[in-house]
Design an enzyme around this catalytic site. Sequence first.
Site, PDB file in Angstrom:
ATOM      1  NE  ARG A  38      -4.222  -1.817   1.578  1.00  0.00           N
ATOM      2  CZ  ARG A  38      -5.085  -2.438   2.371  1.00  0.00           C
ATOM      3  NH1 ARG A  38      -4.912  -2.423   3.673  1.00  0.00           N
ATOM      4  NH2 ARG A  38      -6.120  -3.073   1.859  1.00  0.00           N
ATOM      5  CE  LYS A 203     -14.065 -10.839   2.899  1.00  0.00           C
ATOM      6  NZ  LYS A 203     -13.316  -9.610   2.775  1.00  0.00           N
ATOM      7  N   GLY A 356      -8.279  -9.219  -0.466  1.00  0.00           N
ATOM      8  CA  GLY A 356      -7.000  -9.392   0.220  1.00  0.00           C
ATOM      9  C   GLY A 356      -6.459 -10.808   0.134  1.00  0.00           C
ATOM     10  N   GLY A 379     -13.181  -4.805  -0.627  1.00  0.00           N
ATOM     11  CA  GLY A 379     -14.569  -4.388  -0.411  1.00  0.00           C
ATOM     12  C   GLY A 379     -15.005  -3.352  -1.436  1.00  0.00           C
TER      13      GLY A 379
HETATM   14  P1  ADP Z   1     -10.881 -12.237  -0.297  1.00  0.00           P
HETATM   15  O1  ADP Z   1     -10.046 -11.751   0.856  1.00  0.00           O
HETATM   16  O2  ADP Z   1     -10.089 -12.566  -1.501  1.00  0.00           O
HETATM   17  O3  ADP Z   1     -12.026 -11.306  -0.580  1.00  0.00           O
HETATM   18  P2  ADP Z   1     -12.426 -13.950   1.445  1.00  0.00           P
HETATM   19  O4  ADP Z   1     -11.941 -13.128   2.583  1.00  0.00           O
HETATM   20  O5  ADP Z   1     -13.868 -13.907   1.121  1.00  0.00           O
HETATM   21  O6  ADP Z   1     -11.560 -13.617   0.140  1.00  0.00           O
HETATM   22  O7  ADP Z   1     -12.103 -15.475   1.687  1.00  0.00           O
HETATM   23  C1  ADP Z   1     -10.796 -15.951   1.822  1.00  0.00           C
HETATM   24  C2  ADP Z   1     -10.781 -17.162   2.702  1.00  0.00           C
HETATM   25  O8  ADP Z   1     -11.681 -18.128   2.215  1.00  0.00           O
HETATM   26  C3  ADP Z   1      -9.440 -17.841   2.754  1.00  0.00           C
HETATM   27  O9  ADP Z   1      -8.891 -17.665   4.035  1.00  0.00           O
HETATM   28  C4  ADP Z   1      -9.765 -19.303   2.459  1.00  0.00           C
HETATM   29  O10 ADP Z   1      -9.092 -20.198   3.311  1.00  0.00           O
HETATM   30  C5  ADP Z   1     -11.242 -19.361   2.687  1.00  0.00           C
HETATM   31  N1  ADP Z   1     -11.922 -20.455   1.984  1.00  0.00           N
HETATM   32  C6  ADP Z   1     -11.893 -20.746   0.682  1.00  0.00           C
HETATM   33  N2  ADP Z   1     -12.594 -21.864   0.415  1.00  0.00           N
HETATM   34  C7  ADP Z   1     -13.090 -22.297   1.586  1.00  0.00           C
HETATM   35  C8  ADP Z   1     -13.879 -23.405   1.987  1.00  0.00           C
HETATM   36  N3  ADP Z   1     -14.293 -24.308   1.106  1.00  0.00           N
HETATM   37  N4  ADP Z   1     -14.185 -23.532   3.295  1.00  0.00           N
HETATM   38  C9  ADP Z   1     -13.754 -22.637   4.195  1.00  0.00           C
HETATM   39  N5  ADP Z   1     -13.005 -21.560   3.890  1.00  0.00           N
HETATM   40  C10 ADP Z   1     -12.670 -21.397   2.606  1.00  0.00           C
HETATM   41 MG    MG Z   2     -10.409 -11.771   2.937  1.00  0.00          MG
END
Ligand code: ADP
Ligand code: MG
Length: 399
Positions: A38, A203, A356, A379
Amino acid sequence: MFNKKSIEDIAVAGKKVLVRCDFNVPLDDDLNITDETRIVGALPTINYLMEQGAKVILCSHLGKPKGEAIPKFSLAPVAKRLSEKLGKEVVFAADANVVGDNAKAAVAAMKDGDVVLLENTRYRAEETKNVETFSKELASLAEVFVNDAFGTAHRAHCSTVGVAEFIEGEAVCGYLIEKEIKFLGNAVNNPVRPLVAILGGSKVSSKISVINNLLEKVDTLIIGGGMAYTFMKAQGYEVGNSLLEEDYIDYANEMIAKAKEKGIKLLLPVDTVVAQEFSNDVPFKTVPNGGIEPGWEGLDIGEETIKLYSDALKDAKTVVWNGPMGVFEMSNFAKGTNAIAEILAEIDATTIIGGGDSVAAVNQAGLGDKMSHISTGGGASLEFLEGKVLPGIDILNNK
Ligand code: ADP
Ligand code: MG
């Protein structure tokens, strides 16, 4: 069309310019910055303003001090690292009130080309409530306001929105926001097709609503990660202990129907890597749809699904990816995510990574520099993809 004025559209020489940056960097227990992405991202705007002879006043939030001047959330470490990066001392205006006597004195002493960093804007309780008093204090420090904090552009706070209302002169965007909007805006509004979106991660409830809008834009939508099981359940398959949003099962069915009606490919997993515990040290196996037994949970997409998704991505010309395909932090469940990252690195397409953890996954695979654009705001980029107006950008002056 993106019609907001940028720093290049206005005169800044000799002027006091307040820049809202995203210096919300991760710190370890000894307050060392563990990832400077960042800070590096903010450099082009700061360098440009310095070269133009502006007096550059930087502000940002860091973490969630919730209106209190808690030392571990101080921006002091950022001032130090930023000084190294710029090759020029960044004066840190230590000040529990952010815009108190110390900050005012530091600004008063500035010469053209100087850089001052204010203390964490969230030391003030007004910040996240967009209260006028603090917005006016911030605005009083400068003549021009530049927003370059894409990661908080979806939040109407004093330092992102309020200050832009009260600043005496222009309120414009910096290079980082301009670049984000260029990539994300083109991807959703004017994409080279086929446009493929990939959604995953954990999420689920906060992300699943993006699907309705994405189905208006994309040619193919790929769903993996924790997002997939609500769709599996909607199709009538049991998902054991997998992540599930019961409240969204009907919605998932509506999305399946909508995709069909519009002739959009909605790809869902056909097999799943499952285990009986959320751990890398337990036995795991791959099962087809319907094969997740009670007590087991899905932690990655299976081989057949990887093939299906890779095929769908081969001819893509624009890809937007938000959310890992599995628990990539554990090696046994990283295959799906890594396979997608590898495909995106190979294909001849504009590839945009937001979120992230998705960015971390791509970097962990060593493929970050093979992507067209790594978004600095998870977000904010999702809200943008959903077609929502980002208040921190909306408030800026039009061309
Ligand atoms: P980002 O930060 O890219 O927006 P999220 O925060 O929504 O993504 O999700 C990331 C998390 O999702 C990771 O820590 C990963 O381990 C988890 N994840 C991915 N697939 C699964 C699953 N099948 N069950 C539980 N957690 C999962
Ligand atoms: Mg995340």
